[in-house]
Design an enzyme around this catalytic site. Structure first.
Site, short mmCIF file in Angstrom:
data_model
loop_
_atom_site.label_atom_id
_atom_site.label_comp_id
_atom_site.label_asym_id
_atom_site.label_seq_id
_atom_site.Cartn_x
_atom_site.Cartn_y
_atom_site.Cartn_z
N ARG A 2 0.92 -1.31 -0.08
CA ARG A 2 -0.13 -0.04 0.12
C ARG A 2 0.87 1.34 0.17
O ARG A 2 2.13 1.12 0.22
CB ARG A 2 -1.11 -0.03 1.19
CG ARG A 2 -0.14 -0.38 2.61
CD ARG A 2 -0.69 0.14 3.56
NE ARG A 2 -0.40 1.61 3.73
CZ ARG A 2 0.65 2.05 3.81
NH1 ARG A 2 1.75 1.59 4.00
NH2 ARG A 2 0.78 3.36 3.85
N GLY A 3 0.30 2.35 -0.25
CA GLY A 3 0.94 3.66 -0.48
C GLY A 3 1.05 3.88 -1.77
O GLY A 3 1.42 2.85 -2.56
N ALA A 4 0.75 5.19 -2.36
CA ALA A 4 0.81 5.42 -3.64
C ALA A 4 1.88 5.10 -4.61
O ALA A 4 2.02 4.51 -5.33
CB ALA A 4 0.33 6.96 -3.86
N GLN B 12 -3.00 2.02 10.09
CA GLN B 12 -1.50 2.26 9.21
C GLN B 12 -0.62 3.00 10.43
O GLN B 12 0.50 2.75 10.14
CB GLN B 12 -1.65 2.83 7.90
CG GLN B 12 -2.54 2.16 6.82
CD GLN B 12 -3.94 2.62 6.99
OE1 GLN B 12 -4.61 2.91 7.84
NE2 GLN B 12 -4.58 2.66 5.55
N ASP C 176 -2.11 10.40 -1.83
CA ASP C 176 -2.48 9.64 -2.80
C ASP C 176 -2.73 9.94 -4.30
O ASP C 176 -2.71 9.60 -5.35
CB ASP C 176 -3.48 8.68 -2.54
CG ASP C 176 -3.09 7.55 -1.43
OD1 ASP C 176 -2.86 6.51 -1.76
OD2 ASP C 176 -2.84 8.02 -0.22
#
Length: 357
Positions: free
Chosen positions: A45-47, A197, A238
Site C-alpha cells: 500500500r502507499g501510492a 496504518q 495518493d
C-alpha cells in the site's frame, strides 16, 4: 532500508503489511493476477509503492506471455493493464505507472522489436522505476528537512514511509532526512482508523530507525495542538489535483483544519507522479470505498451492532488553502499551487536530475 517489494526471477516478493507489526512475512506473487490481489488487499500500500508494484505486475504478466505475435501480445497487455488498474481507484501513481509501461511497450512493439527483447525491456523499465522511487524519496527528504523544526514534535497521519514506497519514504523520508541532519524530532503518529496504518506501520518503521514515536488516537491531535505540543504536521498523498487539493488517508482533512486553526505548518510530501494535472480540484478525485468489515470488526471481533449502516471511504480531500507547502523530489511548491505546479513540471522536464544532498 525496509524491503517493501522486490523483483525476483520467479515473481515479485512483497512484505505483507497486513501482518505488521507483530509478524514480518512475505508474499510472493508469481503472476500479474496475484500482484493485483496484493494491491487490492493492501498487502502492499502507499501510492508510490502501488505504482511500482503495478509496473512490476505488467512486466511479470508480459514476461510470462505465450504469445507468438505482436497482435496477440497487444491484447494481453491491454488485459494485464486493465486488471491492475481496477485494484484501487484513488492512487494516481497506479495509473501513471501502468501508462508508462504501456507507452514503453507500444514504442517497442511499433518499432518491430522482437518479443523476447520487449519482455526484457519491460522488466528493466519496472526495475528502473523502483530505483527512481528511492532516489525521489531521498530528494524529497533533502528538500523538506529544512522545513521541520530543529527540535520539536511532528505529527503524521497514516503511513507515508518506507513501507509506502520502495524505500525511505515521502513524509517519513523528510523526517528521516531531518534526523540524519541532526534535528531532534519526536514523532506523533495518528493511529489512522480503521486500518491502523499509523499504529501498525508508521510506529513500527520509525522505531526500527530509533526515531522516538508516540501513537495517538485519531481524536487526540486537536487537544495536543491546543497545548502547543505539536510543531509541524507532515503527510503523504495518493493524488494531488492541479490546484493543489490533496487526497490522503481519511482523517487528513480534519488534521489540516486543526493545524490551520492552531497556526501549525501542514506539509504534504509526494513525488510529481502523484500530481494529476488532469484532475482540476479535489472534488474530482475518485474516493475508494472499502469493505464495511474494516469498520465493523477489529482483530476478527465484531465491534458494531448488526444492522448499523457503515461508511468506509479510504481517503478524503484536503483543500489547498490548508496546505503550507508541498514537498516534491524537484523542490518545494507553495501557493498559488496552480502556477507553482505548472512551473515545477516545466523545471522537471528541463532538468530531470534530482538533488539529494
Amino acid at each position: 532500508m525496509i524491503p517493501t517489494l522486490e523483483w525476483l526471477p520467479n515473481g515479485v516478493n512483497f512484505l505483507d503489511q497486513t501482518k505488521l507489526p507483530l509478524e514480518e512475512t512475505y508474499v510472493l506473487a508469481t503472476d500479474y493476477q496475484q500482484v493485483a490481489t496484493v494491491i487490492r488487499d493492501m498487502i502492499v500500500r502507499g501510492a508510490p509503492a502501488i505504482g511500482v508494484s503495478a509496473a512490476m505486475g505488467v512486466a511479470l504478466g508480459v514476461s510470462q506471455s505465450k504469445a507468438t505475435s505482436i497482435e496477440a501480445l497487444n491484447a494481453e497487455v491491454a488485459t494485464i493493464g486493465d486488471t491492475l488498474a481496477a485494484t484501487r481507484p484513488t492512487a494516481v501513481n497506479l495509473f501513471w505507472a501502468i501508462e508508462r509501461m504501456r507507452d514503453k511497450y507500444n514504442a517497442l512493439a511499433t518499432a518491430g522489436t522482437p518479443i523476447p527483447e520487449i519482455k526484457a525491456a519491460l522488466i528493466k523499465e519496472a526495475q528502473q522505476m523502483y530505483d527512481e522511487d528511492i532516489a525521489a524519496c531521498k530528494a524529497m527528504g533533502a528538500h523538506g528537512a529544512p522545513l521541520l523544526p530543529q527540535e520539536g514534535t511532528v505529527l503524521t497521519h497514516c503511513n507515508a514511509g518506507a513501507l509506502a514506497t520502495c524505500g525511505y519514504g515521502t513524509a517519513l523520508g523528510v523526517i528521516r532526512a531531518a534526523v540524519e541532519r541532526g534535528h531532534k524530532i519526536d514523532v506523533y503518529a495518528d493511529e489512522t482508523r480503521p486500518y491502523l496504518q499509523g499504529a501498525r506501520l508508521t510506529a513500527w518503521e520509525l522505531l526500527h530507525d530509533n526515531i522516538p514515536t508516540t501513537v495517538l488516537c485519531d481524536n487526540m491531535a486537536g487537544s495536543l495542538m491546543r497545548q502547543g505540543k505539536i510543531h509541524a504536521v507532515i503527510v503523504g498523498a495518493d493524488r494531488i489535483a492541479a490546484n493543489g487539493d490533496t487526497a490522503n488517508k481519511i482523517g487528513t482533512y480534519s488534521v489540516a483544519v486543526l493545524a490551520k486553526e492552531h497556526g501549525i505548518p501542514f506539509y504534504v510530501a509526494a513525488p510529481l507522479s502523484t500530481i494529476d494535472l488532469q484532475t482540476a480540484t479535489g472534488d474530482d478525485i475518485p474516493i475508494e470505498q472499502r469493505s464495511a468489515t474494516e469498520v465493523t470488526h477489529s482483530n476478527g471481533k465484531q465491534m458494531t451492532p448488526n444492522g448499523a449502516a457503515i461508511q468506509n471511504p479510504a481517503f478524503d480531500a484536503t483543500p489547498a488553502k490548508y496546505i503550507t507547502a508541498i514537498i516534491t523530489e524537484h523542490g518545494i511548491l507553495r501557493t498559488p499551487y496552480e502556477q507553482s505546479i505548472r512551473d515545477m513540471f516545466d523545471k522537471a522536464a528541463a532538468k530531470p536530475e534530482l538533488v539529494t544532498a
